[in-house]
Design a protein around this motif. Sequence first.
Motif, PDB file in Angstrom:
ATOM      1  N   TRP A   1       0.849  -1.608  -0.421  1.00 61.46           N
ATOM      2  CA  TRP A   1      -0.239   0.026   0.380  1.00 61.46           C
ATOM      3  C   TRP A   1       0.526   1.292  -0.434  1.00 61.46           C
ATOM      4  O   TRP A   1       0.880   1.981   1.372  1.00 61.46           O
ATOM      5  CB  TRP A   1      -0.747  -0.032   0.887  1.00 61.46           C
ATOM      6  N   GLY A   2       2.286   0.900  -1.073  1.00 57.75           N
ATOM      7  CA  GLY A   2       3.135   2.357  -1.027  1.00 57.75           C
ATOM      8  C   GLY A   2       3.343   2.973  -0.168  1.00 57.75           C
ATOM      9  O   GLY A   2       4.048   1.198   0.816  1.00 57.75           O
ATOM     10  N   SER A   3       3.637   4.074   0.364  1.00 55.42           N
ATOM     11  CA  SER A   3       3.882   4.165   1.969  1.00 55.42           C
ATOM     12  C   SER A   3       3.511   4.011   3.457  1.00 55.42           C
ATOM     13  O   SER A   3       4.527   4.555   4.046  1.00 55.42           O
ATOM     14  CB  SER A   3       5.095   5.446   1.786  1.00 55.42           C
ATOM     15  N   ASN A   4       2.736   3.580   3.104  1.00 61.71           N
ATOM     16  CA  ASN A   4       1.996   3.653   4.216  1.00 61.71           C
ATOM     17  C   ASN A   4       1.852   2.170   5.066  1.00 61.71           C
ATOM     18  O   ASN A   4       2.337   1.534   4.628  1.00 61.71           O
ATOM     19  CB  ASN A   4      -0.064   3.145   3.974  1.00 61.71           C
ATOM     20  N   GLN A   5       1.187   2.839   6.067  1.00 60.24           N
ATOM     21  CA  GLN A   5       1.376   1.417   7.307  1.00 60.24           C
ATOM     22  C   GLN A   5       0.122   1.126   7.884  1.00 60.24           C
ATOM     23  O   GLN A   5      -0.588   2.349   8.097  1.00 60.24           O
ATOM     24  CB  GLN A   5       2.803   1.687   8.340  1.00 60.24           C
ATOM     25  N   VAL A   6      -0.319  -0.079   8.378  1.00 60.99           N
ATOM     26  CA  VAL A   6      -1.704  -0.616   8.644  1.00 60.99           C
ATOM     27  C   VAL A   6      -1.492  -0.366   9.558  1.00 60.99           C
ATOM     28  O   VAL A   6      -0.621  -1.507  10.600  1.00 60.99           O
ATOM     29  CB  VAL A   6      -2.583  -1.422   7.931  1.00 60.99           C
ATOM     30  N   TYR A   7      -2.153  -0.395  11.059  1.00 60.00           N
ATOM     31  CA  TYR A   7      -1.783  -0.500  12.608  1.00 60.00           C
ATOM     32  C   TYR A   7      -3.170  -0.981  13.145  1.00 60.00           C
ATOM     33  O   TYR A   7      -4.450  -1.333  12.294  1.00 60.00           O
ATOM     34  CB  TYR A   7      -1.328   0.492  13.304  1.00 60.00           C
ATOM     35  N   LEU A   8      -2.879  -2.099  13.737  1.00 55.43           N
ATOM     36  CA  LEU A   8      -3.734  -3.067  14.199  1.00 55.43           C
ATOM     37  C   LEU A   8      -3.773  -2.499  15.598  1.00 55.43           C
ATOM     38  O   LEU A   8      -3.157  -3.058  16.651  1.00 55.43           O
ATOM     39  CB  LEU A   8      -4.351  -4.423  13.807  1.00 55.43           C
ATOM     40  N   LEU A   9      -5.106  -2.139  16.380  1.00 52.25           N
ATOM     41  CA  LEU A   9      -4.813  -1.211  18.007  1.00 52.25           C
ATOM     42  C   LEU A   9      -6.276  -2.054  18.375  1.00 52.25           C
ATOM     43  O   LEU A   9      -7.032  -1.917  18.069  1.00 52.25           O
ATOM     44  CB  LEU A   9      -5.120  -0.052  16.972  1.00 52.25           C
ATOM     45  N   VAL A  10      -5.392  -2.066  20.376  1.00 50.13           N
ATOM     46  CA  VAL A  10      -6.763  -2.768  20.968  1.00 50.13           C
ATOM     47  C   VAL A  10      -7.151  -1.707  22.100  1.00 50.13           C
ATOM     48  O   VAL A  10      -5.440  -0.703  22.211  1.00 50.13           O
ATOM     49  CB  VAL A  10      -6.013  -4.272  21.327  1.00 50.13           C
ATOM     50  N   HIS A  11      -8.473  -1.291  22.494  1.00 45.88           N
ATOM     51  CA  HIS A  11      -8.126  -0.076  23.781  1.00 45.88           C
ATOM     52  C   HIS A  11      -7.389  -1.318  24.536  1.00 45.88           C
ATOM     53  O   HIS A  11      -7.660  -2.542  25.157  1.00 45.88           O
ATOM     54  CB  HIS A  11      -9.781  -0.086  23.512  1.00 45.88           C
ATOM     55  N   ARG A  12      -6.851   0.113  25.780  1.00 44.26           N
ATOM     56  CA  ARG A  12      -6.512  -0.284  27.004  1.00 44.26           C
ATOM     57  C   ARG A  12      -7.160  -1.292  27.714  1.00 44.26           C
ATOM     58  O   ARG A  12      -6.660  -1.770  28.068  1.00 44.26           O
ATOM     59  CB  ARG A  12      -5.765   0.972  27.145  1.00 44.26           C
ATOM     60  N   ASP A  13      -8.653  -0.545  27.948  1.00 44.03           N
ATOM     61  CA  ASP A  13      -9.071  -1.926  28.418  1.00 44.03           C
ATOM     62  C   ASP A  13      -9.722  -2.502  28.064  1.00 44.03           C
ATOM     63  O   ASP A  13      -9.233  -4.308  28.623  1.00 44.03           O
ATOM     64  CB  ASP A  13     -11.056  -0.478  28.888  1.00 44.03           C
ATOM     65  N   ASP A  14      -9.914  -2.889  27.230  1.00 49.77           N
ATOM     66  CA  ASP A  14      -9.819  -4.159  26.316  1.00 49.77           C
ATOM     67  C   ASP A  14      -8.718  -4.802  26.192  1.00 49.77           C
ATOM     68  O   ASP A  14      -8.360  -6.314  26.624  1.00 49.77           O
ATOM     69  CB  ASP A  14     -10.382  -3.924  25.124  1.00 49.77           C
ATOM     70  N   LEU A  15      -7.991  -4.349  26.533  1.00 50.12           N
ATOM     71  CA  LEU A  15      -6.361  -5.073  25.993  1.00 50.12           C
ATOM     72  C   LEU A  15      -6.391  -5.358  28.354  1.00 50.12           C
ATOM     73  O   LEU A  15      -5.805  -7.351  28.119  1.00 50.12           O
ATOM     74  CB  LEU A  15      -4.780  -4.223  26.565  1.00 50.12           C
ATOM     75  N   ALA A  16      -6.556  -5.165  28.757  1.00 53.18           N
ATOM     76  CA  ALA A  16      -6.296  -5.009  29.841  1.00 53.18           C
ATOM     77  C   ALA A  16      -6.775  -6.131  30.419  1.00 53.18           C
ATOM     78  O   ALA A  16      -7.028  -7.695  31.296  1.00 53.18           O
ATOM     79  CB  ALA A  16      -7.078  -4.020  31.222  1.00 53.18           C
TER      80      ALA A  16
END
Length: 275
Positions: A246-261
């Motif tokens: 996707w070119g020079s882009n980066q894709v991030y998968l993120l989790v909310h801190r409450d869900d991470l805990a």
Amino acid sequence: MTAPPQLSPRLRKDLSRLSPEVATVAAQTIQENLRPCLLVGSERVGQAPLHRGVLGRMLGLRTDVPRLALLDSKLGGTPYTTGPMGEGRWFLGQLNFAHLPTSVPGLPRQGLLAFDGVRGCSAFGLSFTSRWYPRPSEEEAVPARDVSRFGRFEAALHFRESWSLPCWEDLMALLPEDAWELSDDIDEWQRESGMCDERYHRLGGHRSFGQDSLCVFEPPTGLSKDFREYEQVFRLNFDNAADFTWGSNQVYLLVHRDDLAAQRFDRLAFAVAND
């Protein structure tokens, strides 16, 4: 876990030009804020792509079949699913946490996370969605029929322990103001030590530097729209082995801190940044 990298000679030399108090605080701040992560590499499995375009099909060019096991961590190939994937999804890859090193705090110790692309659903032209299976098993799997894959090749994933620093905006907030001039040295040190190797995807660790300037952020329904409340689960760069970009882009998968805990990974956010 591998030992954290020591500050480079150049960085130490430039620190010595600051006052002793500032140099000590800056060095301690950098070392204390190193966070473990996993660098994720890929290796192409077959010699031929899994699918061909119209011209390739007309010419009768050879294609390969998926070879990796259903529950393997991979890009492309056969996705693990327990139900229909839905129309308009392009399988991107999956991570089986039971097969990963256990050295990164916060990551689950079991479960399978699959991620798919959905074309034309954002200003970037591509959105993403995920599927979380806390206890995957081949007995519960449903055959994925007529799978559309984002990459043309199947690639196995392998993992290497590494370290990460906070993204630049967060790091600057921690450093003494007189130490801000060290930015080039810190960037160079990260590259030399292998922390910023763009050939690799990354699991866990701090938010990557590209998240200082997101161009797309898609939070889960009902959760905060402030990306600073989320931790980075996975960063996807381009991938030559699986053959997607996707070119020079980066894709991030993120989790909310409450869900991470709560170790809840069934509602991830997605973000895109042009690094």
